[in-house]
Structures are given as C-alpha cells and as structure tokens.
Write a protein that holds these residues in place. Structure first.
Motif, PDB file in Angstrom:
ATOM      1  N   ARG A  74       0.400  -1.453   0.585  1.00 16.05           N
ATOM      2  CA  ARG A  74       0.492   0.003   0.002  1.00 16.05           C
ATOM      3  C   ARG A  74       1.132   1.480   0.044  1.00 16.05           C
ATOM      4  O   ARG A  74       0.510   2.021  -0.651  1.00 16.05           O
ATOM      5  N   LEU A  75       1.991   1.426   0.324  1.00 17.21           N
ATOM      6  CA  LEU A  75       2.753   2.660   0.594  1.00 17.21           C
ATOM      7  C   LEU A  75       4.215   2.373   0.098  1.00 17.21           C
ATOM      8  O   LEU A  75       4.314   4.095  -0.782  1.00 17.21           O
ATOM      9  N   GLY A  76       4.885   1.830  -0.495  1.00 18.02           N
ATOM     10  CA  GLY A  76       4.899   1.645  -1.169  1.00 18.02           C
ATOM     11  C   GLY A  76       7.212   2.208  -0.715  1.00 18.02           C
ATOM     12  O   GLY A  76       7.331   2.335   0.164  1.00 18.02           O
ATOM     13  N   LEU A  77       8.095   2.086  -2.011  1.00 18.94           N
ATOM     14  CA  LEU A  77       9.286   1.984  -1.159  1.00 18.94           C
ATOM     15  C   LEU A  77       9.478   3.109  -0.817  1.00 18.94           C
ATOM     16  O   LEU A  77      10.273   3.514  -0.217  1.00 18.94           O
ATOM     17  N   PRO A  78       8.979   4.624  -1.297  1.00 19.93           N
ATOM     18  CA  PRO A  78       9.200   5.931  -1.914  1.00 19.93           C
ATOM     19  C   PRO A  78       8.815   6.650  -0.140  1.00 19.93           C
ATOM     20  O   PRO A  78       9.771   6.963   0.509  1.00 19.93           O
ATOM     21  N   PHE A  79       7.484   5.867   0.095  1.00 23.61           N
ATOM     22  CA  PHE A  79       7.310   6.202   1.693  1.00 23.61           C
ATOM     23  C   PHE A  79       8.093   5.620   2.626  1.00 23.61           C
ATOM     24  O   PHE A  79       8.218   6.697   3.989  1.00 23.61           O
ATOM     25  N   LEU A  80       8.505   4.588   2.122  1.00 24.97           N
ATOM     26  CA  LEU A  80       9.351   3.908   3.444  1.00 24.97           C
ATOM     27  C   LEU A  80      10.757   4.372   3.030  1.00 24.97           C
ATOM     28  O   LEU A  80      11.281   4.571   4.786  1.00 24.97           O
ATOM     29  N   GLU A  81      11.300   4.654   2.180  1.00 27.69           N
ATOM     30  CA  GLU A  81      12.602   5.332   2.427  1.00 27.69           C
ATOM     31  C   GLU A  81      12.557   6.782   3.296  1.00 27.69           C
ATOM     32  O   GLU A  81      13.473   7.250   3.684  1.00 27.69           O
ATOM     33  N   LYS A  82      11.513   7.256   3.125  1.00 24.59           N
ATOM     34  CA  LYS A  82      11.160   8.566   3.602  1.00 24.59           C
ATOM     35  C   LYS A  82      10.662   8.855   5.391  1.00 24.59           C
ATOM     36  O   LYS A  82      11.425   9.522   6.116  1.00 24.59           O
TER      37      LYS A  82
END
Length: 206
Positions: A74-82
């Motif tokens: 649901r949140l994906g890699l960009p969200f996790l990196e941030k």
C-alpha cells in the motif's frame, strides 16, 4: 528491552507470545527467537500447552508478516525511504534486504526468518514487488511454521539451559542456514536424478 519482553511472556503466556511476535516481525526491537525458546521452556514446566503454543506463535508471526506485506503493497518504497526510520526501516537496511531479495527471489520470504534484519523486511519487499497475497502466503507460511517449530522445540529440549545456548545458536544462524540450503539443493538434485533415471527405464521398456 529483552528482560521486559521475557517478563511479559512469563506472566501473560499466550497473549504475550502472540502480541510480541506480531510487533517483532513488523520491525520493533523484540527478540523473536528468544520469545519462542522461552515458550518452549515454559512448556516443559507445564505453564503452556505445546500445540497451543505452536498455533499462537505461528498465528502471531503470520499476522506480523501480513501487516508488513500490506505496508509494502500500500505505501511502497518511496514512503518507506522517507518515513521508514520510525519503524526501524533505515535506507541501509532497505538496500541490504533488496540485494538479498533480488539474489534469492521468492525464497527470501521463506528463509529470511533465520536472518535478523531480513525477516523483518522480506514481506515488505514482497508487497513492494506487487505479489498477490496468495503467492506471498505460499512462501511465507510454510517458512514461518518451520521457524516457529525450530525455536519452540529448541527451548523445549534444552530446558533450563535454553538461555545459555541462545547466543551460540544466534551467532551460528547464518552458517546453519547455509548448510540447510546446500542440503536442500543436493536433496532436490538427488530426487531429480532419481526421477529422470526412472523415466529413462520406462522409455526403454516401452
């Protein structure tokens, strides 16, 4: 933190095991293997039931893996990196797991349980990779069941000495995992050659 968790397990039993493993799999600094080994020891003291302990530990682990999978999907890699640092998903950890995931593919979800840092995020990468939940479950659930059985049984058979062996077991986990993987590959090759030999015999007879 470790002593607090062990105190919770000793006092709250199944609920403590269930909640702790969910949070540990999602990424909180909770000693998952220690929890299960303690649970195995408590079985020997008849504080817990063996089959119910396995069921509770497996259910908690799979819910934790499912939550991680949904986070990735649901949140994906960009969200996790941030924002990942809030749940200990640092960029360094992400890169490490991404390399491992790309190298071993789907089997990362099955064998990643035995490698600290990988098991917490392998489900996240499965979600990021847009797996279906059915495919994810096919690889995650059997691996999770074996993981639970290994550590609960270790605690059970080691008895009062379980905590003395934990550090040794944890230190040699990667070596043990490597041996298991090599053994599985050799066994698979043996089965393949055996089936091929049978097929050749059938063709010759026909």
């Amino acid at each position: 933190m470790r002593d607090t968790i062990l105190h919770i397990i000793a006092n709250y039993g199944y609920i403590g095991i269930f909640v702790s493993l969910i949070l540990g799999i999602v990424g909180l600094p909770i000693p998952d293997e220690t929890i299960m080994m303690l649970a195995g020891y408590l079985i020997t003291k008849e504080h817990l039931n063996y089959f119910l302990t396995i069921l509770v530990a497996f259910s908690g682990s799979m819910i934790g893996m499912t939550v991680s999978f949904i986070i990735g999907k649901r949140l994906g890699l960009p969200f996790l990196e941030k924002h990942g640092a809030k749940i200990r998903v640092t960029p360094e950890r992400l890169k490490h797991v991404e390399k491992f995931f790309n190298r071993f593919g789907k089997y990362t979800v099955s064998i990643g349980y035995y490698i600290a840092g990988v098991r917490h995020f392998s489900a996240i990468f499965a979600g990021i990779s847009n797996w279906s939940y059915g495919t994810f479950a096919l690889y995650a659930f059997p691996g999770g069941l074996v993981w639970v059985l290994v550590f609960v049984n270790l605690g059970y058979f080691l008895g009062e000495h379980w905590h003395h062996f934990y550090k040794i077991i944890h230190h040699y986990m990667r070596i043990a995992l490597f041996i298991v993987i090599i053994g599985a590959i050799l066994w698979g090759y043996f089965i393949y050659k055996k089936k091929k030999k049978r097929l050749c015999k059938v063709k010759i007879k026909s």
